[in-house]
Design a protein around this motif. Structure first.
Motif, mmCIF file in Angstrom:
data_model
loop_
_atom_site.group_PDB
_atom_site.id
_atom_site.type_symbol
_atom_site.label_atom_id
_atom_site.label_comp_id
_atom_site.label_asym_id
_atom_site.label_seq_id
_atom_site.Cartn_x
_atom_site.Cartn_y
_atom_site.Cartn_z
ATOM 1 N N GLU A 11 -1.221 10.888 7.689
ATOM 2 C CA GLU A 11 -0.902 9.899 6.668
ATOM 3 C C GLU A 11 -2.014 8.866 6.615
ATOM 4 O OE1 GLU A 11 3.984 10.166 6.947
ATOM 5 O OE2 GLU A 11 2.964 8.338 7.602
ATOM 6 N N VAL A 12 -2.372 8.465 5.398
ATOM 7 C CA VAL A 12 -3.456 7.516 5.180
ATOM 8 C C VAL A 12 -2.937 6.368 4.335
ATOM 9 C CG1 VAL A 12 -5.822 7.219 4.357
ATOM 10 C CG2 VAL A 12 -5.074 9.464 5.189
ATOM 11 N N VAL A 13 -3.289 5.135 4.732
ATOM 12 C CA VAL A 13 -2.848 3.969 3.968
ATOM 13 C C VAL A 13 -3.845 2.836 4.190
ATOM 14 C CG1 VAL A 13 -1.365 3.136 5.848
ATOM 15 C CG2 VAL A 13 -0.908 2.412 3.504
ATOM 16 N N ASN A 41 0.822 -1.204 0.000
ATOM 17 C CA ASN A 41 0.000 0.000 0.000
ATOM 18 C C ASN A 41 0.861 1.261 0.000
ATOM 19 O OD1 ASN A 41 -2.690 -1.133 0.141
ATOM 20 N ND2 ASN A 41 -2.168 -1.796 2.215
ATOM 21 N N THR A 42 0.400 2.271 -0.711
ATOM 22 C CA THR A 42 1.078 3.562 -0.761
ATOM 23 C C THR A 42 0.555 4.463 0.341
ATOM 24 O OG1 THR A 42 1.370 3.380 -3.147
ATOM 25 C CG2 THR A 42 1.563 5.582 -2.183
ATOM 26 N N ILE A 43 1.460 5.118 1.058
ATOM 27 C CA ILE A 43 1.066 6.040 2.121
ATOM 28 C C ILE A 43 0.827 7.414 1.506
ATOM 29 C CG2 ILE A 43 1.781 7.175 4.257
ATOM 30 C CD1 ILE A 43 3.473 4.710 4.886
ATOM 31 N N GLU A 44 -0.352 7.977 1.759
ATOM 32 C CA GLU A 44 -0.702 9.311 1.264
ATOM 33 C C GLU A 44 -0.542 10.319 2.396
ATOM 34 O OE1 GLU A 44 -4.610 11.765 -0.468
ATOM 35 O OE2 GLU A 44 -4.805 9.685 0.241
ATOM 36 N N SER A 45 0.182 11.404 2.146
ATOM 37 C CA SER A 45 0.345 12.478 3.130
ATOM 38 C C SER A 45 -0.708 13.550 2.890
ATOM 39 C CB SER A 45 1.744 13.093 3.020
ATOM 40 O OG SER A 45 2.733 12.129 3.285
ATOM 41 N N VAL A 46 -1.324 14.022 3.972
ATOM 42 C CA VAL A 46 -2.433 14.970 3.880
ATOM 43 C C VAL A 46 -2.252 16.056 4.934
ATOM 44 C CG1 VAL A 46 -4.958 15.227 3.930
ATOM 45 C CG2 VAL A 46 -3.949 13.061 3.161
ATOM 46 N N ILE A 84 -5.269 5.766 9.546
ATOM 47 C CA ILE A 84 -5.006 7.204 9.533
ATOM 48 C C ILE A 84 -4.184 7.517 10.780
ATOM 49 C CG2 ILE A 84 -5.986 9.528 9.541
ATOM 50 C CD1 ILE A 84 -8.540 8.297 8.331
ATOM 51 N N ARG A 85 -2.954 7.940 10.570
ATOM 52 C CA ARG A 85 -2.110 8.337 11.700
ATOM 53 C C ARG A 85 -1.735 9.801 11.501
ATOM 54 N NH1 ARG A 85 3.814 5.366 10.839
ATOM 55 N NH2 ARG A 85 4.218 6.106 8.725
ATOM 56 N N TYR A 86 -1.676 10.549 12.598
ATOM 57 C CA TYR A 86 -1.419 11.980 12.453
ATOM 58 C C TYR A 86 -0.603 12.515 13.621
ATOM 59 C CZ TYR A 86 -5.190 13.001 15.869
ATOM 60 O OH TYR A 86 -5.970 13.098 17.009
ATOM 61 N N ASP A 87 0.103 13.615 13.345
ATOM 62 C CA ASP A 87 0.833 14.334 14.387
ATOM 63 C C ASP A 87 -0.141 15.264 15.107
ATOM 64 O OD1 ASP A 87 3.257 13.170 13.676
ATOM 65 O OD2 ASP A 87 3.849 14.818 12.367
ATOM 66 N N ALA A 88 -0.215 15.138 16.417
ATOM 67 C CA ALA A 88 -1.053 16.044 17.194
ATOM 68 C C ALA A 88 -0.535 17.475 17.072
ATOM 69 C CB ALA A 88 -1.068 15.621 18.660
ATOM 70 N N ARG A 89 -1.385 18.419 17.358
ATOM 71 C CA ARG A 89 -0.972 19.818 17.337
ATOM 72 C C ARG A 89 0.233 20.023 18.267
ATOM 73 N NH1 ARG A 89 -4.882 24.711 16.595
ATOM 74 N NH2 ARG A 89 -6.452 23.070 16.365
ATOM 75 N N SER A 90 1.185 20.835 17.819
ATOM 76 C CA SER A 90 2.443 21.082 18.535
ATOM 77 C C SER A 90 3.326 19.845 18.603
ATOM 78 C CB SER A 90 2.190 21.636 19.947
ATOM 79 O OG SER A 90 1.666 22.940 19.879
ATOM 80 N N HIS A 91 3.155 18.944 17.653
ATOM 81 C CA HIS A 91 4.008 17.762 17.540
ATOM 82 C C HIS A 91 4.366 17.546 16.067
ATOM 83 C CE1 HIS A 91 2.338 17.031 21.521
ATOM 84 N NE2 HIS A 91 3.274 16.127 21.719
ATOM 85 N N GLY A 92 5.563 16.989 15.835
ATOM 86 C CA GLY A 92 5.958 16.594 14.498
ATOM 87 C C GLY A 92 5.789 17.689 13.470
ATOM 88 N N GLU A 97 -11.114 17.831 19.930
ATOM 89 C CA GLU A 97 -11.779 18.603 18.878
ATOM 90 C C GLU A 97 -10.989 18.519 17.572
ATOM 91 O OE1 GLU A 97 -12.414 22.491 20.502
ATOM 92 O OE2 GLU A 97 -13.911 21.778 21.956
ATOM 93 N N ASP A 98 -9.663 18.458 17.666
ATOM 94 C CA ASP A 98 -8.854 18.232 16.469
ATOM 95 C C ASP A 98 -9.151 16.862 15.875
ATOM 96 O OD1 ASP A 98 -7.685 20.712 16.659
ATOM 97 O OD2 ASP A 98 -5.749 19.986 17.399
ATOM 98 N N LEU A 99 -9.318 15.852 16.721
ATOM 99 C CA LEU A 99 -9.649 14.511 16.234
ATOM 100 C C LEU A 99 -11.001 14.515 15.529
ATOM 101 C CD1 LEU A 99 -9.290 11.479 15.946
ATOM 102 C CD2 LEU A 99 -9.993 11.227 18.350
ATOM 103 N N LEU A 100 -11.966 15.214 16.077
ATOM 104 C CA LEU A 100 -13.279 15.314 15.424
ATOM 105 C C LEU A 100 -13.144 15.981 14.062
ATOM 106 C CD1 LEU A 100 -16.353 14.968 15.536
ATOM 107 C CD2 LEU A 100 -16.476 17.174 16.723
ATOM 108 N N ALA A 101 -12.349 17.042 13.973
ATOM 109 C CA ALA A 101 -12.141 17.719 12.697
ATOM 110 C C ALA A 101 -11.483 16.782 11.686
ATOM 111 C CB ALA A 101 -11.288 18.969 12.897
ATOM 112 N N LEU A 102 -10.565 15.940 12.158
ATOM 113 C CA LEU A 102 -9.905 14.995 11.268
ATOM 114 C C LEU A 102 -10.891 13.972 10.722
ATOM 115 C CD1 LEU A 102 -6.487 13.521 11.311
ATOM 116 C CD2 LEU A 102 -8.271 11.853 11.725
ATOM 117 N N LEU A 103 -11.746 13.405 11.581
ATOM 118 C CA LEU A 103 -12.741 12.444 11.111
ATOM 119 C C LEU A 103 -13.696 13.088 10.109
ATOM 120 C CD1 LEU A 103 -13.708 10.436 14.329
ATOM 121 C CD2 LEU A 103 -12.108 9.789 12.533
#
Length: 267
Positions: A19-21, A2-7, A53-61, A74-80
């Motif tokens: 990243e989504v895969v 699978n190809t990892i897509e950066s978003v 779907i894996r993501y860097d939390a705000r103020s990380h990465g 609330e960031d997680l809700l926005a991501l979903l």
């Protein structure tokens, strides 16, 4: 493979790097404090059966630095919402576990199943002398503006734990965690926004999503205490102790961890 897509996912006053895969039922991965998406590399094989779907939390990465107070759930809700996901399974380590529990409490209709590794349970109450001393060392390093000393204090708390010397931990895992933490501290040391907590500890019994709790045998007593409390009070929770592991069990023993995850998510 699978190809990892950066978003880049828009959130109030910033963006989240994600990243989504894979394909299948969605599984969102939430990392530990100071780390980032790379802590879940060993779990990418789960993309054979899930949309990860894996993501860097705000103020990380590679995500935005928080310059105002914010709520991680609330960031997680926005991501979903961004990915148009109605219901997802969630997997979080430590800080990511705290976000997962808070989100499950606030948005139960959006959560299928939950996997937690050594989760913090807000408001997090640290009592273990080992952790408290580590926090004092971090503060002294911050005052001295010594990034290497600061990150080393994090590694002692969050990777080695109270029962191992640094040279008793897999050097590759320790190096990866150090690199992620150095990136986070280097990119986001100017953050002025705080991560706001809700009271989850008094309401654990309201979180009904089937939950797998994993705690490393070599973790600090605080993490064992919080995991046991959650397992006792959440109506559909199972607690597993991972032998020979510390706080980063998903990195230290991925074969056994991934099998546990598959079993739990498969119901």
């Amino acid at each position: 493979m699978n190809t990892i897509e950066s978003v880049r996912v828009p959130v109030p006053d910033g963006e989240l790097y994600a990243e989504v895969v894979g394909s299948g039922p969605p599984l969102v991965l939430l990392h530990a404090d100071y780390l980032g998406v790379g802590m879940w590399d060993e779990q990418l094989e789960l993309a054979a059966d899930h949309r990860l779907i894996r993501y860097d939390a705000r103020s990380h990465g590679r995500s935005t630095t928080a310059m105002a107070d914010c709520r991680a759930e609330e960031d997680l809700l926005a991501l979903l919402d961004h990915f148009e996901i109605g219901t997802a399974s969630l997997m979080g380590n430590s800080m990511g576990g705290a976000t997962t529990l808070t989100f499950a409490l606030q948005n139960p209709e959006r959560v299928d199943r939950v996997v937690l590794f050594g989760p913090g349970i807000p408001p997090v109450d640290f009592r273990d002398p080992f952790i408290l001393e580590g926090h004092r060392e971090q503060e002294a390093a911050r005052q001295a503006m010594d990034i290497d000393r600061y990150v080393e204090a994090f590694l002692r708390i969050g990777v080695d734990g109270p029962h191992r010397r640094p040279d008793e931990v897999d050097p590759q895992i320790r190096a990866r965690c150090r690199d992620m933490a150095m990136t986070t501290v280097g990119n986001h040391h100017t953050a002025t926004g705080r991560l706001l907590e809700r009271d989850v500890a008094s309401r654990l019994a309201e979180i009904a999503a089937p939950t797998l709790l994993v705690v490393g045998e070599l973790e600090a007593t605080d993490l064992h205490r919080m995991a046991r409390d959650a397992a006792e009070r959440m109506p559909n929770a199972e607690l597993v102790e991972m032998a020979g592991c510390g706080h980063m069990a998903s990195m230290e023993n991925p074969e056994e961890v991934n099998e546990l995850i598959r079993r739990h998510l498969g119901g």
